[in-house]
Design an enzyme around this catalytic site. Structure first.
Site, short mmCIF file in Angstrom:
data_model
loop_
_atom_site.label_atom_id
_atom_site.label_comp_id
_atom_site.label_asym_id
_atom_site.label_seq_id
_atom_site.Cartn_x
_atom_site.Cartn_y
_atom_site.Cartn_z
N GLU A 285 0.82 -1.23 -0.07
CA GLU A 285 0.01 0.16 -0.06
C GLU A 285 0.98 1.32 -0.14
O GLU A 285 0.81 1.98 0.85
CB GLU A 285 -0.96 0.05 1.13
CG GLU A 285 -1.80 -1.30 1.52
CD GLU A 285 -2.51 -1.28 2.87
OE1 GLU A 285 -2.14 -0.46 3.67
OE2 GLU A 285 -3.05 -2.07 3.01
N CYS A 354 -2.49 34.35 9.65
CA CYS A 354 -1.92 34.72 10.90
C CYS A 354 -1.88 33.83 12.04
O CYS A 354 -2.59 33.51 12.97
CB CYS A 354 -3.43 35.70 11.36
SG CYS A 354 -3.82 36.87 10.08
N GLU A 355 -0.75 33.26 11.90
CA GLU A 355 -0.11 32.08 12.94
C GLU A 355 1.34 32.26 12.63
O GLU A 355 1.83 32.38 11.46
CB GLU A 355 -0.64 30.76 12.43
CG GLU A 355 -1.98 30.50 12.43
CD GLU A 355 -2.47 29.70 13.54
OE1 GLU A 355 -1.54 29.30 14.55
OE2 GLU A 355 -3.73 29.56 13.90
C1 PLP Z 1 -1.25 5.96 5.08
C2 PLP Z 1 -1.02 4.75 4.93
C3 PLP Z 1 -0.47 3.97 3.94
C4 PLP Z 1 0.45 4.99 3.10
O1 PLP Z 1 1.45 5.17 3.97
P1 PLP Z 1 2.85 5.79 2.72
O2 PLP Z 1 3.76 5.99 4.02
O3 PLP Z 1 2.23 7.02 2.36
O4 PLP Z 1 3.27 4.78 1.97
C5 PLP Z 1 -0.68 2.66 3.68
N1 PLP Z 1 -1.35 1.91 4.29
C6 PLP Z 1 -2.01 2.35 5.72
C7 PLP Z 1 -3.15 1.35 6.16
C8 PLP Z 1 -1.89 3.87 5.84
O5 PLP Z 1 -2.58 4.25 7.01
#
Ligand code: PLP
Length: 426
Positions: A285, A354-355
């Site tokens: 992922e 404004c921060e």
């Molecule tokens: C955020 C997330 C990703 C992606 O993470 P990266 O560091 O952008 O590769 C993959 N899987 C889950 C469950 C996430 O929460």
């Protein structure tokens, strides 16, 4: 506090280069893009998106595997459509992200749904769309999903997201695989939860998932987690629970400054070793590593303001456009778009909000004049998706460059759209 603005060559974006002192993305100069679309604008390179995805595909060739792009890193439909056309799957964390994937031409049967807080209506939406897998993060979510699937007369494919309790050695806000994180189910509880899942009539046990954190620069903790997961899969099999896929999450880091992240192949090598000879499909992922260095934020200097102790370059982008510096103290390379022959000075590059936390970069050497364009690099991931309308600032436009062509993939927001759903009291 002075950071020398020594740009480590080459630039982190593979398709960005200087042509006669003018920064050019693929075959389009950044001043041309600013002229056509205005600033601030997020600009992405299609070739860079494609080559980042191809690196994953290549490293996994010969292995049954699916790369599910983590939509939360950058959910623009243009970006999603590029990955959909390359055959990507998608990792989503909300019903909204599922709607985006489908609108961009992504296949529902390649979608995995992560997240600790899935609502009933999100479960219904995903079941009706026919997603590939729910990555379930708690015992009660398991029961709820079974009940929702029963109401619809459907079977929900599931994986349990387990928490392997390894330290990914990254920023605490983006570390997710430790015991005290809110994510996943404890490793020790996983087997009994799988047994419970096996008794629920409207669930199909498809796999197992884990994701230990983001911006990882060392494959060792991921390989350690992978080994723990592989051992658990074997214990489950001995219990009669046979899994079809193993999802190892995202997390591969990128170079923002001087980090030396492993290549995709280097990152995957120890993982693939753990799974050598096994028949489960592997799933990944990645988010940041696919989009982070494919994008930049193009902004214009409104004012150069000398201060008593430091100089400010006040630009037309702000923390509402790019929150990472304010949120994580993140470092982004800032480059002048057109090389200029003026004296170099040290600036904090700040927005008009404004921060005092509204900075994009601090202590950078710039040879700049008012009206100049700056490119804030490595802004393709967690840039636009974390943007807001704070200070009633319309969000930036988004453009994808493809060779000599550019595509406006999100129009700059209009101010009237920002309060179109509100009303004054009479
Ligand atoms: C955020 C997330 C990703 C992606 O993470 P990266 O560091 O952008 O590769 C993959 N899987 C889950 C469950 C996430 O929460």
């Amino acid at each position: 506090m002075t950071d020398q603005n020594n740009i480590a060559a080459p630039l982190p974006t593979p398709t960005l280069h200087a042509e006669n002192g003018v920064l050019t993305l693929e075959s389009l100069s950044l001043p041309q893009i600013a002229e056509q679309y205005g600033t601030p604008t997020y600009v992405y390179s299609r070739a860079a998106l494609t080559s980042a995805f191809d690196a994953w595909k290549q490293a996994l060739s010969g292995r049954k595997a699916l790369v599910c792009y983590a939509v939360k890193a950058n959910s623009n439909l243009g970006v999603l459509s590029v990955f959909a056309q390359l055959g990507a799957g998608f990792d989503i964390v909300s019903g909204g992200e599922l709607a985006r994937v489908l609108a961009a031409g992504g296949r529902a049967d390649r979608v995995v749904f992560s997240g600790v807080g899935k609502t009933r209506s999100e479960m219904r939406q995903a079941l009706l769309a026919g997603i590939r897998c729910f990555n379930v993060e708690s015992a009660t979510e398991l029961e709820r999903l079974d009940a929702v699937a029963a109401e619809l007369g459907k079977t929900a494919p599931i994986a349990l997201r387990v928490n392997p309790n390894v330290d990914p050695k990254t920023h605490p806000y983006i570390s997710t695989g430790l015991k005290d994180n809110k994510f996943g189910v404890a490793f020790a509880d996983a087997q009994s939860l799988y047994r419970r899942a096996a008794t629920l009539p409207n669930l199909h046990i498809a796999g197992i998932a884990c994701h230990i954190g983001s911006q990882l620069l060392d494959p060792a903790p991921v390989a350690e987690a992978a080994q723990k997961v592989a051992d658990l899969v074997d214990r489950l099999a001995a219990d009669g629970i046979v899994l079809e896929h193993i999802d190892l999450g995202g997390g591969l880091g990128i170079r923002y400054r001087d980090e030396a992240p492993p290549s995709v192949a280097q990152y995957l090598a120890p993982l693939l070793k753990v799974f050598e000879g096994r028949k489960e499909e592997l799933c990944f992922e990645p988010g940041r590593s696919l989009v982070g260095n494919a994008g930049l934020l193009l902004t214009r200097i409104e004012y150069l303001k000398p201060g008593e102790t430091k100089n400010f370059a006040i630009v037309d982008a702000a923390m509402n456009d790019l929150a990472r510096p304010a949120l994580y103290d993140a470092w982004h390379e800032v480059v002048e778009v057109v090389e200029r022959d003026v004296a170099t000075q040290t600036y904090d590059i700040v927005g008009p909000i404004c921060e005092s936390g509204d900075f994009l970069a601090r202590g950078r050497e710039l040879a700049a004049a008012e009206g100049d364009l700056l490119a804030i690099l490595s802004a393709g991931a967690y840039g636009m998706t974390m943007s807001s309308n704070y200070n009633t600032r319309p969000r930036a436009a988004e453009v994808i460059v493809d060779g000599k062509q550019s595509h406006l993939v999100r129009e700059r927001e209009s101010v009237s759209a920002l309060f179109a759903d509100e009303k004054p009291l009479s």
